[in-house]
Design an enzyme around this catalytic site. Structure first.
Site, PDB file in Angstrom:
ATOM      1  N   ASP A 114      -6.437  59.491  13.649  1.00 42.67           N
ATOM      2  CA  ASP A 114      -5.795  59.438  12.330  1.00 42.67           C
ATOM      3  C   ASP A 114      -5.635  60.850  11.751  1.00 42.67           C
ATOM      4  OD1 ASP A 114      -6.224  56.802  12.898  1.00 42.67           O
ATOM      5  OD2 ASP A 114      -7.744  56.485  11.360  1.00 42.67           O
TER       6      ASP A 114
ATOM      7  N   GLY B 172      -6.482  49.532   1.985  1.00 46.14           N
ATOM      8  CA  GLY B 172      -7.144  48.553   2.860  1.00 46.14           C
ATOM      9  C   GLY B 172      -6.218  47.947   3.901  1.00 46.14           C
TER      10      GLY B 172
ATOM     11  N   LEU C  25      -3.684  51.868   7.192  1.00 50.64           N
ATOM     12  CA  LEU C  25      -2.654  52.872   7.467  1.00 50.64           C
ATOM     13  C   LEU C  25      -3.182  54.291   7.209  1.00 50.64           C
ATOM     14  CD1 LEU C  25       0.463  50.983   6.029  1.00 50.64           C
ATOM     15  CD2 LEU C  25      -0.323  51.092   8.401  1.00 50.64           C
TER      16      LEU C  25
ATOM     17  N   GLU D  69     -15.811  62.084   7.854  1.00 54.80           N
ATOM     18  CA  GLU D  69     -16.055  60.636   7.995  1.00 54.80           C
ATOM     19  C   GLU D  69     -17.364  60.382   8.746  1.00 54.80           C
ATOM     20  OE1 GLU D  69     -13.550  57.920   7.633  1.00 54.80           O
ATOM     21  OE2 GLU D  69     -11.741  59.096   7.264  1.00 54.80           O
TER      22      GLU D  69
ATOM     23  N   THR E 251      -9.128  53.654  21.811  1.00 57.12           N
ATOM     24  CA  THR E 251      -9.202  54.560  22.960  1.00 57.12           C
ATOM     25  C   THR E 251      -9.605  55.961  22.505  1.00 57.12           C
ATOM     26  OG1 THR E 251      -6.826  54.776  22.675  1.00 57.12           O
ATOM     27  CG2 THR E 251      -7.571  53.414  24.507  1.00 57.12           C
TER      28      THR E 251
HETATM   29  C1  GLA Z   1      -9.422  53.517  13.039  1.00 60.10           C
HETATM   30  C2  GLA Z   1     -10.110  54.836  13.363  1.00 60.10           C
HETATM   31  C3  GLA Z   1      -9.389  55.567  14.517  1.00 60.10           C
HETATM   32  C4  GLA Z   1      -9.175  54.645  15.705  1.00 60.10           C
HETATM   33  C5  GLA Z   1      -8.585  53.304  15.265  1.00 60.10           C
HETATM   34  C6  GLA Z   1      -8.507  52.310  16.385  1.00 60.10           C
HETATM   35  O1  GLA Z   1      -8.159  53.756  12.515  1.00 60.10           O
HETATM   36  O2  GLA Z   1     -10.127  55.670  12.234  1.00 60.10           O
HETATM   37  O3  GLA Z   1     -10.123  56.709  14.880  1.00 60.10           O
HETATM   38  O4  GLA Z   1     -10.359  54.466  16.432  1.00 60.10           O
HETATM   39  O5  GLA Z   1      -9.322  52.712  14.210  1.00 60.10           O
HETATM   40  O6  GLA Z   1      -7.607  52.743  17.341  1.00 60.10           O
END
Ligand code: GLA
Length: 397
Positions: free
Chosen positions: A170, A120, A123, A158, A34
Site C-alpha cells: 500500500d 473502512g 482502499l 504501522e 503476497t
Molecule cells: C492490506 C495490507 C497490505 C497487503 C494487503 C493484502 O492492504 O496493508 O500490505 O498485505 O492487505 O494483499
C-alpha cells in the site's frame, strides 16, 4: 477537498498554509497476501486519497486538525505517545516517531488533513495518510526522502507504532504509483515495473459495504501462519517456493498451513500471468486468472466472506468472459475490483445494483476509477524492467 483543507487551515491558523500535498489511495488489481511473503503484487493508484496542508513551527509542537473526524490533537515531538481516544492520530504520531528515530531533523508543524476515500473500504486510507504527511514533511523540512524510503517509513509506522503487521504494497503504490498504470512490484527486492493499463480497459471498484470485523486480528494471524509455514519448508519466505517444491512439504505442513502456502505460491504466478495479459487485453485470460485468484483467497487463504462471494459471482456472470473480478485487499469485506471491456460496464453496474441488494440486503457502491501519480512519483522514478523475470518465472513454475 483540497480547497476545503486550505481554507480550514487559513481559518484556524490565521494564515495560508505554506504547502499542500496529496497522496492517493489504491486498489490492488491482483496479488493479495503476497507482499509480506516476499512475492509479487500489481496495484494501481486511485484519484481519491488524502490531502494535507501545513506550515512549520519554530517550537516542537505538532497541532493537527482532521476534517473527517472534526477532531484536533496536539503533541510535543519529545513526548510522542499512542492515543487510544483518537486512533487516526496514531498514523501521524507514528510517522513523526519513526522519522525522529531514524535521525531526521524536524520541528513542530500546524497541519490540516482531509480525505475523500471511503472509510473502512480497504482502499488504503491509512497508507495515503502516511504518504501525504511524509511528502509534506519531506518538502517542509528538506528531508530528501525518496519514495521507497518513504514507503518503508510508512510501513514501519504501522508495524511498530499502530500495531498492524501489514506488508509494503500500500505504501509503495501510494508513494511511487504512476498515472494510468499498474505497478508490478516484487516485494522482496522492491524492484518494480510500470505496466500501462490500456485506454480501452475499464477499471471499476465495487464497495461491498460489508461491515468489516476481525480484520486486524485475522490479518496478523494469516501472517503468522505464513511465517510458520515458511519455517517448516525451511525458506526465508513462502515466495521462494514453487508448486512442486511446496508439495514436498504437504504432509509436514498439515492441511491448513498447506492451503495458506498454496495460495501464496499460486497467487504469485497469477500476478505474473495477469501482468502479461493486460497489455494485450486478453479478456479470456484476465477473466480466468482473476476468478482463480478469488477462489484461492476464498478457499485456501480464507479471507473472503459469504456476501463478498455473492458480489463477485454476480459480477462475473455480468462480465460474460469480457473481464475479470475478484475481492481485493486484506479481505473480510471491503471492495471487489473489476477490469473489463468498457462495453460491460453498464451490465456490471446494473447487476450490482439489483441482484446484490436482493440477495444480501446490502447496497454496493461503484467507483469508476482513474489512476494518478503517487506522492513521490517523479519522471525519472527508476522502473526496473522485470519483464524477463516475469517470463522466466512463468516458464520455470
Ligand atoms: C492490506 C495490507 C497490505 C497487503 C494487503 C493484502 O492492504 O496493508 O500490505 O498485505 O492487505 O494483499
Amino acid at each position: 477537498m483540497l480547497n476545503k483543507v486550505k481554507s480550514e487551515f487559513t481559518s484556524i491558523f490565521n494564515e495560508a498554509p505554506l504547502i499542500t500535498r496529496f497522496a492517493p489511495g489504491r486498489v490492488n488489481i491482483i496479488g493479495d497476501h503476497t507482499d509480506y511473503n516476499g512475492g509479487y503484487v500489481f496495484p494501481t493508484t486511485l484519484n481519491i486519497g488524502t490531502y494535507i496542508a501545513g506550515s512549520s513551527r519554530k517550537d516542537k509542537l505538532v497541532n493537527v486538525l482532521a476534517l473527517n473526524f472534526n477532531q484536533q490533537i496536539r503533541f510535543e515531538l519529545n513526548d510522542i505517545q499512542h492515543d487510544t481516544l483518537h486512533p487516526w492520530s496514531n498514523y501521524i504520531r507514528g510517522v513523526y516517531k519513526v522519522l525522529l528515530n531514524k535521525g531526521y531533523q524536524l520541528s513542530g508543524a500546524n497541519l490540516v488533513i482531509g480525505g475523500n476515500l471511503p472509510q473502512g473500504a480497504g482502499l488504503s486510507s491509512s497508507a495515503s495518510l502516511e504518504l501525504a504527511l511524509l511528502k509534506l514533511l519531506d518538502d517542509l523540512h528538506h528531508l530528501l526522502l525518496d519514495g521507497t524510503e518513504a514507503a518503508k517509513i510508512g510501513q514501519a509506522t504501522e508495524n511498530e507504532f499502530v500495531g498492524c503487521q501489514c506488508g509494503i504494497m500500500d505504501q509503495m503504490i501510494s508513494a511511487k504509483g504512476r498515472a494510468n498504470s499498474g505497478m508490478l512490484l516484487h516485494c522482496d527486492t522492491l524492484q518494480y515495473e510500470y505496466i500501462a493499463i490500456p485506454k480501452n480497459a475499464q477499471l471499476l471498484v465495487i464497495n461491498s459495504n460489508i461491515q468489516r470485523g476481525l480484520v486486524d486480528s485475522e490479518y496478523n494471524l494469516r501472517r503468522e501462519q505464513c511465517e510458520q509455514a515458511a519455517q517448516i519448508c525451511k525458506v526465508g519466505h513462502l515466495s521462494e517456493l514453487n508448486i512442486d517444491t511446496l508439495e514436498e512439504f504437504e504432509s509436514a505442513l498439515g492441511a491448513l498451513l498447506f492451503k495458506r502456502a498454496k495460495h501464496v505460491v499460486s497467487e504469485n504466478l497469477r500476478v505474473l500471468e495477469l501482468a502479461e495479459a493486460i497489455p494485450e487485453l486478453d479478456w479470456t485470460k484476465i477473466s480466468n486468472v482473476m476468478r482463480h485468484s478469488h477462489a484461492s483467497l476464498r478457499d485456501d487463504f480464507a479471507v473472503s466472506t459469504r456476501n463478498m462471494d455473492i458480489l463477485v459471482d454476480i459480477i462475473d456472470t455480468a462480465l460474460a468472459g469480457q473481464g475479470g473480478v475478484r475481492m481485493t485487499g486484506g479481505g473480510f469485506g471491503g471492495c471487489a475490483v473489476v477490469l473489463c471491456e468498457p462495453n460491460r460496464k453498464n451490465a456490471v453496474i446494473n447487476a450490482v445494483l439489483t441482484e446484490y441488494l436482493k440477495l444480501t440486503g446490502l447496497q454496493a457502491e461503484v467507483y469508476e476509477c482513474k489512476s494518478v501519480d503517487g506522492a513521490f512519483y517523479t519522471n525519472d522514478s527508476s522502473s526496473a524492467n522485470i519483464a524477463n523475470v516475469v517470463a522466466s518465472k512463468v516458464v520455470s513454475n
